[in-house]
Scaffold this motif. Structure first.
Motif, PDB file in Angstrom:
ATOM      1  N   ASP A   9      -3.607   4.299   0.636  1.00  0.00           N
ATOM      2  CA  ASP A   9      -4.961   3.930   0.210  1.00  0.00           C
ATOM      3  C   ASP A   9      -4.933   2.932  -0.938  1.00  0.00           C
ATOM      4  N   ILE A  10      -4.060   3.159  -1.897  1.00  0.00           N
ATOM      5  CA  ILE A  10      -3.965   2.232  -3.030  1.00  0.00           C
ATOM      6  C   ILE A  10      -3.535   0.856  -2.555  1.00  0.00           C
ATOM      7  N   LEU A  11      -2.525   0.797  -1.700  1.00  0.00           N
ATOM      8  CA  LEU A  11      -2.080  -0.498  -1.176  1.00  0.00           C
ATOM      9  C   LEU A  11      -3.168  -1.168  -0.347  1.00  0.00           C
ATOM     10  N   ARG A  12      -3.895  -0.363   0.397  1.00  0.00           N
ATOM     11  CA  ARG A  12      -4.925  -0.937   1.264  1.00  0.00           C
ATOM     12  C   ARG A  12      -6.082  -1.520   0.469  1.00  0.00           C
ATOM     13  N   PHE A  13      -6.573  -0.792  -0.514  1.00  0.00           N
ATOM     14  CA  PHE A  13      -7.758  -1.244  -1.231  1.00  0.00           C
ATOM     15  C   PHE A  13      -7.436  -2.166  -2.406  1.00  0.00           C
ATOM     16  N   ARG A  14      -6.391  -1.859  -3.148  1.00  0.00           N
ATOM     17  CA  ARG A  14      -6.068  -2.669  -4.322  1.00  0.00           C
ATOM     18  C   ARG A  14      -5.342  -3.963  -3.976  1.00  0.00           C
ATOM     19  N   ALA A  15      -4.368  -3.862  -3.061  1.00  0.00           N
ATOM     20  CA  ALA A  15      -3.573  -5.037  -2.720  1.00  0.00           C
ATOM     21  C   ALA A  15      -4.186  -5.833  -1.573  1.00  0.00           C
ATOM     22  N   GLY A  16      -5.166  -5.267  -0.897  1.00  0.00           N
ATOM     23  CA  GLY A  16      -5.866  -5.995   0.148  1.00  0.00           C
ATOM     24  C   GLY A  16      -5.169  -6.014   1.496  1.00  0.00           C
ATOM     25  N   PHE A  17      -4.317  -5.025   1.766  1.00  0.00           N
ATOM     26  CA  PHE A  17      -3.658  -4.946   3.065  1.00  0.00           C
ATOM     27  C   PHE A  17      -4.552  -4.160   4.026  1.00  0.00           C
ATOM     28  N   ALA A  18      -5.449  -4.846   4.714  1.00  0.00           N
ATOM     29  CA  ALA A  18      -6.387  -4.178   5.618  1.00  0.00           C
ATOM     30  C   ALA A  18      -5.680  -3.590   6.834  1.00  0.00           C
ATOM     31  N   GLU A  19      -4.504  -4.114   7.156  1.00  0.00           N
ATOM     32  CA  GLU A  19      -3.778  -3.622   8.322  1.00  0.00           C
ATOM     33  C   GLU A  19      -3.273  -2.191   8.130  1.00  0.00           C
ATOM     34  N   LEU A  20      -3.213  -1.725   6.894  1.00  0.00           N
ATOM     35  CA  LEU A  20      -2.735  -0.366   6.629  1.00  0.00           C
ATOM     36  C   LEU A  20      -3.764   0.704   6.988  1.00  0.00           C
ATOM     37  N   ALA A  21      -4.936   0.298   7.452  1.00  0.00           N
ATOM     38  CA  ALA A  21      -5.966   1.272   7.815  1.00  0.00           C
ATOM     39  C   ALA A  21      -5.485   2.173   8.948  1.00  0.00           C
ATOM     40  N   TYR A  22      -4.749   1.606   9.908  1.00  0.00           N
ATOM     41  CA  TYR A  22      -4.258   2.415  11.029  1.00  0.00           C
ATOM     42  C   TYR A  22      -3.185   3.403  10.573  1.00  0.00           C
ATOM     43  N   LEU A  23      -2.323   2.982   9.671  1.00  0.00           N
ATOM     44  CA  LEU A  23      -1.322   3.899   9.126  1.00  0.00           C
ATOM     45  C   LEU A  23      -2.009   5.015   8.346  1.00  0.00           C
ATOM     46  N   ASN A  24      -3.046   4.661   7.610  1.00  0.00           N
ATOM     47  CA  ASN A  24      -3.803   5.665   6.861  1.00  0.00           C
ATOM     48  C   ASN A  24      -4.444   6.666   7.817  1.00  0.00           C
ATOM     49  N   LEU A  25      -4.963   6.187   8.931  1.00  0.00           N
ATOM     50  CA  LEU A  25      -5.566   7.067   9.928  1.00  0.00           C
ATOM     51  C   LEU A  25      -4.541   8.066  10.461  1.00  0.00           C
ATOM     52  N   VAL A  26      -3.360   7.590  10.795  1.00  0.00           N
ATOM     53  CA  VAL A  26      -2.311   8.462  11.324  1.00  0.00           C
ATOM     54  C   VAL A  26      -1.876   9.485  10.274  1.00  0.00           C
ATOM     55  N   LEU A  27      -1.737   9.045   9.034  1.00  0.00           N
ATOM     56  CA  LEU A  27      -1.292   9.962   7.979  1.00  0.00           C
ATOM     57  C   LEU A  27      -2.342  11.026   7.667  1.00  0.00           C
TER      58      LEU A  27
END
Length: 118
Positions: A9-27
């Motif tokens: 979540d921190i990498l996705r929102f702070r660093a702007g990696f929108a592609e990590l949303a799917y990894l976040n969903l799986v986790l």
């Protein structure tokens, strides 16, 4: 696993990696799945543990509902409509938990109560 969810979540929102949303969903779904394995331990736990988890969960639900209804990170000044929407969002999210509480209360495994010693 919960730590991985926070890091993603921190990498996705702070660093702007929108592609990590799917990894976040799986986790997140994996974390919910894994927590089901501890259900039998929770059923056998003393009632104080049940009450503590209940209140911690409700406190977390209200806090997260308020945070998401407040749309974290906004810099603009909210108007009256915006302030009136916030309690509605919180109320609806809490109202959606009523059927779950009813189902677990009705069909959950109940422990036999032990009579108090005389």
């Amino acid at each position: 696993m919960a730590g991985l969810v926070v890091i993603v979540d921190i990498l996705r929102f702070r660093a702007g990696f929108a592609e990590l949303a799917y990894l976040n969903l799986v986790l997140v779904w994996g974390l919910a799945f894994m927590s089901g394995f501890f259900y039998s331990d929770l059923v056998r736990a003393p009632r104080q543990v049940d009450a503590a988890l209940l209140w911690a969960g409700l406190f977390g639900l209200v806090g997260l509902s308020y945070a998401f209804a407040g749309r974290l990170g906004e810099r603009e000044v909210p108007d009256l409509v915006r302030w009136l929407e916030r309690p509605l969002y919180i109320g609806v999210s809490l109202l959606c938990t009523v059927p779950v509480i009813w189902l677990f209360g009705r069909f959950g495994h109940r422990r036999p109560t032990v009579p108090a010693p005389a």
